[in-house]
Enzyme design. Structure first.
Site, PDB file in Angstrom:
ATOM      1  N   SER A 199       0.845  -1.182   0.000  1.00  0.00           N
ATOM      2  CA  SER A 199       0.000   0.000   0.000  1.00  0.00           C
ATOM      3  C   SER A 199       0.891   1.246   0.000  1.00  0.00           C
ATOM      4  O   SER A 199       1.683   1.415  -0.934  1.00  0.00           O
ATOM      5  CB  SER A 199      -0.965  -0.034   1.194  1.00  0.00           C
ATOM      6  OG  SER A 199      -2.038   0.845   0.990  1.00  0.00           O
ATOM      7  N   HIS A 312      -7.584  -5.639  -1.248  1.00  0.00           N
ATOM      8  CA  HIS A 312      -6.442  -4.921  -0.683  1.00  0.00           C
ATOM      9  C   HIS A 312      -5.916  -5.577   0.594  1.00  0.00           C
ATOM     10  O   HIS A 312      -4.782  -5.343   0.982  1.00  0.00           O
ATOM     11  CB  HIS A 312      -6.861  -3.467  -0.397  1.00  0.00           C
ATOM     12  CG  HIS A 312      -5.708  -2.515  -0.199  1.00  0.00           C
ATOM     13  ND1 HIS A 312      -4.841  -2.180  -1.211  1.00  0.00           N
ATOM     14  CD2 HIS A 312      -5.295  -1.820   0.892  1.00  0.00           C
ATOM     15  CE1 HIS A 312      -3.949  -1.314  -0.763  1.00  0.00           C
ATOM     16  NE2 HIS A 312      -4.196  -1.087   0.514  1.00  0.00           N
TER      17      HIS A 312
END
Length: 346
Positions: A199, A312
């Site tokens: 991320s 994610h």
């Protein structure tokens, strides 16, 4: 009742109207993950240490008692890494916290391959929590260095606020953590170092490999390489890129591009593994595809691994078989480039 992040710890506080906050738990090396309070002020909580995953505890007054041992079978079957915290002054005078994890038993004069890991966020933090991924890599012969550069949570607001300045002081802090670890720990091999993150940590991994060739291998996960695309796709909210990067593609495209690692891809020499999830709507798949194609065209060693049906949170809540495969890919990539003989490392 509330938790507060403080330099790698989480502390539990209680405050009553008109009174000063009272610290209920402030325990070095102990992390509180979540808690619940009964009507008679007994606190049930999930807590962990660097050497034990989450277990259930109960707090009565000041008396903290562990209730469960759910992870004993797991812990009995792995070799836990040794963990140390080190703090140093950055080049501009700020105290920077970092940790190192390495095998419990080191051979005399042994030099270990090692990896600089970068957390996501950026307003999250590393600390005294149990990180399975790090123990897995330590079990396979690596040392792991991880720390809290500018942008991290658990520090004063000035320290944590890097809006509009991604890739600046945070990058310097990470490179200084890297240099400080080499200075303090003589068992770290200066020639066999990798870098990894997910991320925001993936963005910083991309930023690092486009700004230095100091690392022999990289693993970038659920990452960002292009803020213009990120602005138009991410599910985090339309405000995020404008707030964090200070750019809007149709107003200030030059700012978006200046902070996009893809614009510096001609500099990359580092062999790079790209891991992404097919259904990542925080950082969409195009981020990985663009970086992969650019590195392929540059003839930089690169591998793209896409996990179907994952989002994610692959590394935290993905299917067990996918989490296992992800760790296998990371280990094999670093084995290929960090465990080779020094004379062949280039």
């Amino acid at each position: 009742y509330y938790m507060l992040s403080d330099r790698g710890l989480t502390k539990l506080y209680r405050v009553k109207l008109g009174s000063e906050p009272e610290i209920l738990i402030d325990k070095e090396g102990f992390i509180i993950d979540e808690f619940s309070v009964s009507d008679n002020d007994i606190v049930a909580l999930l807590g962990m240490t660097p050497h034990e995953p989450r277990e259930l505890y109960v707090l009565r007054g000041k008396d903290l008692v562990k209730l469960t041992n759910m992870n004993q079978f797991y812990l009995s079957r792995i070799k836990l890494g040794k963990i140390e915290k080190f703090t140093f002054r950055s080049s501009d005078g700020k105290a920077i916290d970092a940790w190192i994890m390495y095998p419990q038993e080191l051979k005399q004069e042994e030099k270990l391959p090692w990896i600089l890991y970068i957390h996501g966020g950026p307003k999250t933090a590393y600390g005294w929590s149990f990180i399975e991924e790090f123990h897995f890599l330590v079990n396979n012969g690596y040392a792991i260095v991880y720390g809290n550069p500018r942008g991290s949570d658990g520090y004063e607001e000035e320290f944590a606020d890097i809006r509009g300045h991604y890739g600046e002081r945070d990058y310097q802090d990470l490179m200084e953590i890297f240099a400080e670890a080499l200075k303090r720990y003589d068992f770290l091999d200066p020639d066999r170092v990798g870098v990894a993150g997910g991320s925001y940590g993936g963005f910083m991994t991309n930023w690092i490999i486009t700004h230095t060739d100091r690392f022999k291998a990289a693993v970038t996960q659920r990452s960002i390489c292009d803020w213009i695309s990120m602005y138009g796709t991410t599910d985090i909210g339309h405000y995020f890129v404008e707030d964090q990067i200070k750019c809007v593609p149709w107003r200030t495209p030059d700012v978006c591009l200046e902070k996009s690692p893809i614009m510096y891809v001609e500099n990359v020499k580092t062999p790079t593994l790209i891991i992404h999830s097919e259904q990542d709507y925080r950082c969409w798949l195009d981020q990985a595809l663009m970086l992969f194609k650019a590195l392929k065209l540059r003839k930089v060693p690169v591998r793209l691994v896409i996990f179907p049906g994952e989002n994610h949170d692959l590394s935290r809540s993905g299917k067990p078989k996918h989490r296992f495969e992800r760790l296998k890919e990371i280990k094999e990539w670093f084995d290929k480039y960090l465990k080779c003989k020094k004379e062949k490392s280039n």
